[in-house]
Design a protein around this motif. Structure first.
Motif, PDB file in Angstrom:
ATOM      1  N   ALA A 106       9.171   2.743  -0.821  1.00 44.87           N
ATOM      2  CA  ALA A 106       9.247   1.307  -1.154  1.00 44.87           C
ATOM      3  C   ALA A 106      10.681   0.999  -1.580  1.00 44.87           C
ATOM      4  O   ALA A 106      10.967   0.736  -2.748  1.00 44.87           O
ATOM      5  CB  ALA A 106       8.254   0.958  -2.251  1.00 44.87           C
ATOM      6  N   THR A 153       4.690 -10.506   2.996  1.00 41.56           N
ATOM      7  CA  THR A 153       4.395  -9.260   2.269  1.00 41.56           C
ATOM      8  C   THR A 153       3.338  -8.446   3.031  1.00 41.56           C
ATOM      9  O   THR A 153       3.377  -7.221   3.021  1.00 41.56           O
ATOM     10  CB  THR A 153       3.905  -9.556   0.844  1.00 41.56           C
ATOM     11  N   LYS A 154       2.431  -9.138   3.698  1.00 37.16           N
ATOM     12  CA  LYS A 154       1.400  -8.434   4.489  1.00 37.16           C
ATOM     13  C   LYS A 154       2.046  -7.656   5.622  1.00 37.16           C
ATOM     14  O   LYS A 154       1.737  -6.479   5.834  1.00 37.16           O
ATOM     15  CB  LYS A 154       0.388  -9.439   5.037  1.00 37.16           C
ATOM     16  N   THR A 170       4.057  -4.744   4.277  1.00 43.10           N
ATOM     17  CA  THR A 170       3.157  -3.669   3.818  1.00 43.10           C
ATOM     18  C   THR A 170       2.646  -2.857   4.997  1.00 43.10           C
ATOM     19  O   THR A 170       2.675  -1.614   4.970  1.00 43.10           O
ATOM     20  CB  THR A 170       1.977  -4.268   3.022  1.00 43.10           C
ATOM     21  N   GLN A 208       5.222  -0.519   6.545  1.00 38.25           N
ATOM     22  CA  GLN A 208       5.525   0.664   5.742  1.00 38.25           C
ATOM     23  C   GLN A 208       4.357   1.641   5.699  1.00 38.25           C
ATOM     24  O   GLN A 208       4.559   2.853   5.679  1.00 38.25           O
ATOM     25  CB  GLN A 208       5.934   0.223   4.318  1.00 38.25           C
ATOM     26  N   GLU A 258      -0.076   5.311   1.550  1.00 36.42           N
ATOM     27  CA  GLU A 258      -0.716   4.005   1.769  1.00 36.42           C
ATOM     28  C   GLU A 258      -1.168   3.347   0.463  1.00 36.42           C
ATOM     29  O   GLU A 258      -0.926   2.156   0.232  1.00 36.42           O
ATOM     30  CB  GLU A 258      -1.920   4.138   2.708  1.00 36.42           C
ATOM     31  N   ILE A 291       1.866   2.013  -1.429  1.00 31.13           N
ATOM     32  CA  ILE A 291       2.521   0.900  -0.725  1.00 31.13           C
ATOM     33  C   ILE A 291       1.703  -0.382  -0.894  1.00 31.13           C
ATOM     34  O   ILE A 291       2.252  -1.451  -1.173  1.00 31.13           O
ATOM     35  CB  ILE A 291       2.730   1.238   0.768  1.00 31.13           C
ATOM     36  N   ARG A 292       0.390  -0.270  -0.739  1.00 27.19           N
ATOM     37  CA  ARG A 292      -0.462  -1.461  -0.895  1.00 27.19           C
ATOM     38  C   ARG A 292      -0.450  -1.959  -2.342  1.00 27.19           C
ATOM     39  O   ARG A 292      -0.604  -3.156  -2.603  1.00 27.19           O
ATOM     40  CB  ARG A 292      -1.888  -1.160  -0.431  1.00 27.19           C
ATOM     41  N   TYR A 348       2.058  -2.101  -4.218  1.00 28.83           N
ATOM     42  CA  TYR A 348       3.344  -2.722  -4.542  1.00 28.83           C
ATOM     43  C   TYR A 348       3.207  -4.238  -4.713  1.00 28.83           C
ATOM     44  O   TYR A 348       3.494  -4.786  -5.781  1.00 28.83           O
ATOM     45  CB  TYR A 348       4.364  -2.395  -3.448  1.00 28.83           C
ATOM     46  N   TYR A 349       2.770  -4.920  -3.689  1.00 28.22           N
ATOM     47  CA  TYR A 349       2.679  -6.387  -3.800  1.00 28.22           C
ATOM     48  C   TYR A 349       1.398  -6.845  -4.487  1.00 28.22           C
ATOM     49  O   TYR A 349       1.353  -7.945  -5.033  1.00 28.22           O
ATOM     50  CB  TYR A 349       2.866  -7.053  -2.435  1.00 28.22           C
TER      51      TYR A 349
END
Length: 202
Positions: A40, A54-55, A58, A61, A69, A72-73, A75-76
């Motif tokens: 990230a 952001t979707k 995500t 990445q 995963e 990363i999910r 994060y936002y």
């Protein structure tokens, strides 16, 4: 003569850092730093600031790093936790300038999706009276000189009559080449003192 004062937001008036969430999430500083440096990354987050959703960011990445995963999910999903608070001493300076003779502007690298959260939760943004250039809206991010040009052209102001305040040294360097008077915010910067030394009157 100084007529305008332009604020960056993150690191100047807002204390944002992904570590505010991931420190507890990982409970392992080494693993956290590896994730933020290699997965990230600032470069990845910057693309959301440039206008990518952001979707989409995500999913890109997650596809690159499926073993990360969950993180990363997160994060936002937990972005609001990363926006810890305002930076009181600098917001106090902004409030003092609200009724001064200077025009106040914002120039920020911020996702179009996420910036409204800050607007809704921190009343001092109203001081700018919507004179804010947001990278996610413009599809341009600092230090691209074009985003400063958007500010100058939209509000018909001149760089050499404007103080630009930012915590990112690359942004400061570019702003100087464009003719702005600059203040580089560091941990120990006394913003009011710096502005007074430039001749700004409170």
């Amino acid at each position: 003569m100084i007529k305008n004062i332009i604020f960056d937001f993150g690191g100047v008036v807002m204390d944002w850092n992904p570590r505010y969430f991931f420190k507890d999430h990982f409970n392992d500083d080494e693993k956290m730093e590896h994730f933020l440096k290699n997965i990230a990354t600032d470069e990845w987050n910057s693309e959301q600031d440039r206008g990518r959703t952001t979707k989409e960011g995500t999913e890109i990445q997650v596809k690159k790093h499926p073993e990360w995963e969950k993180e990363i999910r997160a994060y936002y999903d937990n972005w609001a936790t990363m926006l810890k608070s305002d930076i009181p001493e600098n917001v106090a300076v902004l409030r003092k300038l609200e009724h001064s003779k200077y025009e106040l502007f914002g120039l920020t690298n911020w996702s179009l999706e996420l910036f409204p959260y800050a607007l809704d939760h921190y009343d001092f943004f109203k001081i700018f009276q919507d004179k804010i250039v947001v990278s996610g809206t413009e599809k341009l991010i600092k230090p691209d000189p074009k985003i400063w040009e958007v500010l100058l052209n939209r509000y018909q102001i001149k760089a050499d009559e404007s103080v630009f305040i930012d915590d990112n040294f690359k942004n400061i360097e570019v702003a100087k080449t464009l003719g702005f008077i600059c203040i580089h915010i560091k941990e120990d910067t006394d913003l009011e003192k710096e502005l007074k030394e430039l001749g700004v009157e409170f």
